[in-house]
Design a protein around this motif. Structure first.
Motif, short mmCIF file in Angstrom:
data_model
loop_
_atom_site.label_atom_id
_atom_site.label_comp_id
_atom_site.label_asym_id
_atom_site.label_seq_id
_atom_site.Cartn_x
_atom_site.Cartn_y
_atom_site.Cartn_z
N ALA A 111 -31.24 -5.25 12.43
CA ALA A 111 -30.07 -5.23 11.55
C ALA A 111 -28.86 -5.72 12.33
CB ALA A 111 -29.84 -3.81 11.02
N ARG A 112 -28.56 -7.00 12.21
CA ARG A 112 -27.48 -7.59 13.01
C ARG A 112 -26.10 -7.12 12.53
NH1 ARG A 112 -28.92 -11.99 16.19
NH2 ARG A 112 -31.09 -12.62 16.02
N GLU A 113 -25.92 -6.95 11.23
CA GLU A 113 -24.62 -6.55 10.67
C GLU A 113 -24.81 -5.24 9.92
OE1 GLU A 113 -23.15 -9.73 8.36
OE2 GLU A 113 -22.95 -11.11 10.05
N ALA A 114 -25.01 -4.17 10.67
CA ALA A 114 -25.30 -2.87 10.06
C ALA A 114 -24.12 -2.30 9.30
CB ALA A 114 -25.75 -1.88 11.14
N LEU A 115 -22.90 -2.65 9.70
CA LEU A 115 -21.71 -2.06 9.09
C LEU A 115 -21.05 -2.97 8.06
CD1 LEU A 115 -20.06 -0.46 12.26
CD2 LEU A 115 -21.73 0.53 10.68
N ALA A 116 -21.71 -4.03 7.66
CA ALA A 116 -21.10 -4.97 6.73
C ALA A 116 -20.84 -4.34 5.36
CB ALA A 116 -21.99 -6.20 6.58
N ARG A 117 -21.65 -3.36 4.95
CA ARG A 117 -21.51 -2.75 3.64
C ARG A 117 -20.95 -1.33 3.72
NH1 ARG A 117 -27.01 -3.28 0.33
NH2 ARG A 117 -25.57 -2.35 -1.20
N GLN A 118 -20.32 -0.99 4.84
CA GLN A 118 -19.83 0.37 5.04
C GLN A 118 -18.30 0.42 4.91
OE1 GLN A 118 -21.80 2.98 5.27
NE2 GLN A 118 -23.58 1.62 5.16
N THR A 160 -28.24 -1.03 4.35
CA THR A 160 -28.69 -1.05 2.96
C THR A 160 -27.88 -0.13 2.05
OG1 THR A 160 -30.31 0.73 3.34
CG2 THR A 160 -31.04 -1.54 3.70
N THR A 161 -27.29 0.93 2.60
CA THR A 161 -26.69 1.98 1.77
C THR A 161 -25.34 2.42 2.33
OG1 THR A 161 -28.91 2.77 1.27
CG2 THR A 161 -27.08 4.23 0.71
N PRO A 162 -24.28 2.43 1.54
CA PRO A 162 -23.00 2.97 2.01
C PRO A 162 -23.12 4.48 2.28
CG PRO A 162 -22.69 1.59 0.08
CD PRO A 162 -24.16 1.80 0.21
N VAL A 163 -22.51 4.92 3.36
CA VAL A 163 -22.58 6.32 3.78
C VAL A 163 -21.17 6.87 3.89
CG1 VAL A 163 -23.31 7.90 5.61
CG2 VAL A 163 -24.74 5.93 5.02
N ALA A 164 -20.95 8.05 3.33
CA ALA A 164 -19.66 8.70 3.43
C ALA A 164 -19.43 9.18 4.86
CB ALA A 164 -19.57 9.88 2.47
N ALA A 165 -18.18 9.22 5.26
CA ALA A 165 -17.84 9.60 6.63
C ALA A 165 -18.28 11.02 6.95
CB ALA A 165 -16.34 9.44 6.86
N ASP A 166 -18.20 11.94 5.97
CA ASP A 166 -18.57 13.32 6.24
C ASP A 166 -20.07 13.54 6.25
OD1 ASP A 166 -18.92 12.83 3.59
OD2 ASP A 166 -17.89 14.62 2.86
N LYS A 216 -35.53 4.04 1.35
CA LYS A 216 -34.77 2.81 1.53
C LYS A 216 -35.43 1.87 2.53
CE LYS A 216 -31.15 3.21 -1.17
NZ LYS A 216 -30.77 2.18 -2.17
N LEU A 217 -36.03 2.42 3.58
CA LEU A 217 -36.71 1.60 4.59
C LEU A 217 -38.15 1.28 4.20
CD1 LEU A 217 -35.40 3.19 7.91
CD2 LEU A 217 -34.39 1.37 6.50
N ARG A 218 -38.58 1.81 3.05
CA ARG A 218 -39.93 1.58 2.53
C ARG A 218 -41.00 2.00 3.55
NH1 ARG A 218 -39.42 -4.27 -0.67
NH2 ARG A 218 -37.68 -3.61 -2.04
N PHE A 219 -40.70 3.08 4.27
CA PHE A 219 -41.62 3.66 5.25
C PHE A 219 -42.03 2.65 6.32
CE2 PHE A 219 -41.86 6.52 1.71
CZ PHE A 219 -42.01 7.77 2.28
N SER A 220 -41.25 1.62 6.51
CA SER A 220 -41.51 0.62 7.55
C SER A 220 -40.73 1.05 8.79
CB SER A 220 -41.07 -0.77 7.09
OG SER A 220 -41.37 -1.74 8.05
N LEU A 221 -41.41 1.73 9.72
CA LEU A 221 -40.73 2.41 10.82
C LEU A 221 -41.14 1.91 12.20
CD1 LEU A 221 -41.11 6.06 9.44
CD2 LEU A 221 -39.16 4.52 9.15
N GLY A 222 -42.19 1.14 12.31
CA GLY A 222 -42.68 0.72 13.63
C GLY A 222 -41.89 -0.44 14.20
N ALA A 223 -40.64 -0.20 14.53
CA ALA A 223 -39.77 -1.28 15.00
C ALA A 223 -40.02 -1.58 16.48
CB ALA A 223 -38.30 -0.89 14.81
N PRO A 224 -40.05 -2.87 16.86
CA PRO A 224 -40.06 -3.21 18.29
C PRO A 224 -38.72 -2.82 18.91
CG PRO A 224 -40.73 -5.08 16.91
CD PRO A 224 -40.13 -4.06 16.00
N THR A 225 -38.75 -2.11 20.02
CA THR A 225 -37.54 -1.57 20.62
C THR A 225 -37.31 -2.13 22.01
OG1 THR A 225 -38.73 0.29 21.58
CG2 THR A 225 -37.85 0.58 19.34
N ILE A 226 -36.10 -1.89 22.53
CA ILE A 226 -35.79 -2.27 23.90
C ILE A 226 -36.73 -1.58 24.87
CG2 ILE A 226 -33.97 -2.30 25.65
CD1 ILE A 226 -31.92 -2.22 23.43
N SER A 227 -37.09 -0.34 24.58
CA SER A 227 -37.98 0.41 25.45
C SER A 227 -39.33 -0.30 25.60
CB SER A 227 -38.19 1.81 24.88
OG SER A 227 -39.10 2.54 25.66
#
Length: 343
Positions: A111-118, A160-166, A216-227
């Protein structure tokens, strides 16, 4: 043909004259429920020992105060990390196949622009939340893979989804729970995570948000990570004879710490995990002054992106030099140069 069910002697349809079976009849006995085991003592807070050089996020979020089970300290975490041995045999069998598969799916999870919709969540609030979550993951003794998956899950949901600050803090601990369920043998309990938030959220709220995130993530969780990429590049250089195993593990530990710092900085979200991994490893080699630094072309990324990322990482290390002194084992930090040459 359907076989009729046998009629029991005690039923109304049973024929009379069977008094010899009356002694075998028993009245129904109601089974007693076993008492539920409940915690007799409240959750004990962790020792409030913030890292020197801490960025001061206590004004927004409380410092972790959850019930840890004893050995979940930063010192224990470092000891576990130092005891990791390189499994070169497994790497030779499956390493390249796993790397090719994860490298091909890297862009799908990035997700390159995670905050674009926030509208309410900013880069500063994201930095503060992650500056709070990193000590949390250290206090629980969680793996670096769990931290990377936590950040990936949170950023992809934010995209994908706007999140309230609280509700942003609740998203952080929910993402941590989802990541730990994938990686850790003993993930933190929900009560422990709620205790971190000082009772601001309920168990039902956390469970509901967990369902929303997974949907929202459609249970797609196996992301390649820096680790993952750090471990792969470390195995690759040792297998090729480019560095002894001891030096490679020290460089990996230092690169992992630099990568932790980069996770909280939104400026590094534009870089793919494999690019960040090779740059962190290259910077760690130069900080440790190894005779044969890792080749930057190892991940197949363009030279301008590599140099740009490496320059930002060097500035990040220079700013957070005091924090590195308390995040690294002493024997590694004593070998480090905080102003490494990038040539």
């Amino acid at each position: 043909m359907v076989t009729p069910c046998p009629v029991s002697p005690g039923s109304p349809a049973a024929p009379a004259g069977r008094g010899d079976n009356d002694t075998n009849l028993r009245a129904p006995v109601k089974k007693s429920r076993r008492p539920r085991l409940r915690r007799k003592q409240p959750l004990q807070p962790l020792s409030p020992c913030p890292l020197p050089g801490y960025s001061g996020v206590c004004d927004l979020f409380e410092y972790p105060s959850s019930g840890s089970d004893g050995a979940d300290s930063p010192a224990a975490t470092r000891a576990v990390q130092q005891s990791v041995q390189l499994d070169l045999r497994t790497f030779r069998d499956y390493g390249q196949s796993c790397y090719a598969f994860r490298k091909a799916r890297e862009s799908h999870f990035h997700a390159r622009e995670a905050l674009a919709r926030q509208p309410q969540v900013t880069a500063e609030s994201r930095c503060r939340l992650l500056s709070w979550l990193i000590p949390v993951h250290r206090q629980f003794g969680l793996s670096f893979e769990s931290l990377c998956l936590t950040v990936n899950t949170m950023d992809r949901f934010l995209a994908t989804t706007p999140v309230a600050a609280d509700c942003f803090q609740l998203l952080g601990v929910t993402s941590l729970l989802i990541a730990c369920k994938q990686v850790e043998v003993h993930p933190p309990r929900v009560e422990q995570l709620l205790a971190l938030c000082c009772g601001a959220f309920s168990r039902q709220q956390l469970c509901n948000l967990e369902r929303i995130v997974l949907h929202k993530l459609r249970f797609s969780l196996g992301a390649p990570t820096i680790s993952f990429f750090l471990e792969h590049f470390t195995h690759a250089r040792v297998d090729a004879g480019q560095a002894p195993a001891a030096q490679a593990l020290e460089a990996q530990a230092l690169a992992r710490t630099v990568a932790e710092l980069s996770l909280a900085d939104y400026a590094f979200r534009s870089y793919a995990p494999s690019l960040l991994a090779v740059c962190c490893l290259a910077l760690a080699d130069r900080m440790l002054q190894l005779p044969r630094p890792v080749d930057l072309r190892l991940g197949g990324h363009p030279e301008p992106e590599l140099q740009d990322c490496l320059g930002k990482l060097r500035l990040l290390v220079a700013i957070n030099g005091t924090s590195l002194a308390h995040m690294l084992p002493l024997q590694i930090f004593e070998k480090c140069s905080l102003s490494p040459s990038l040539k």
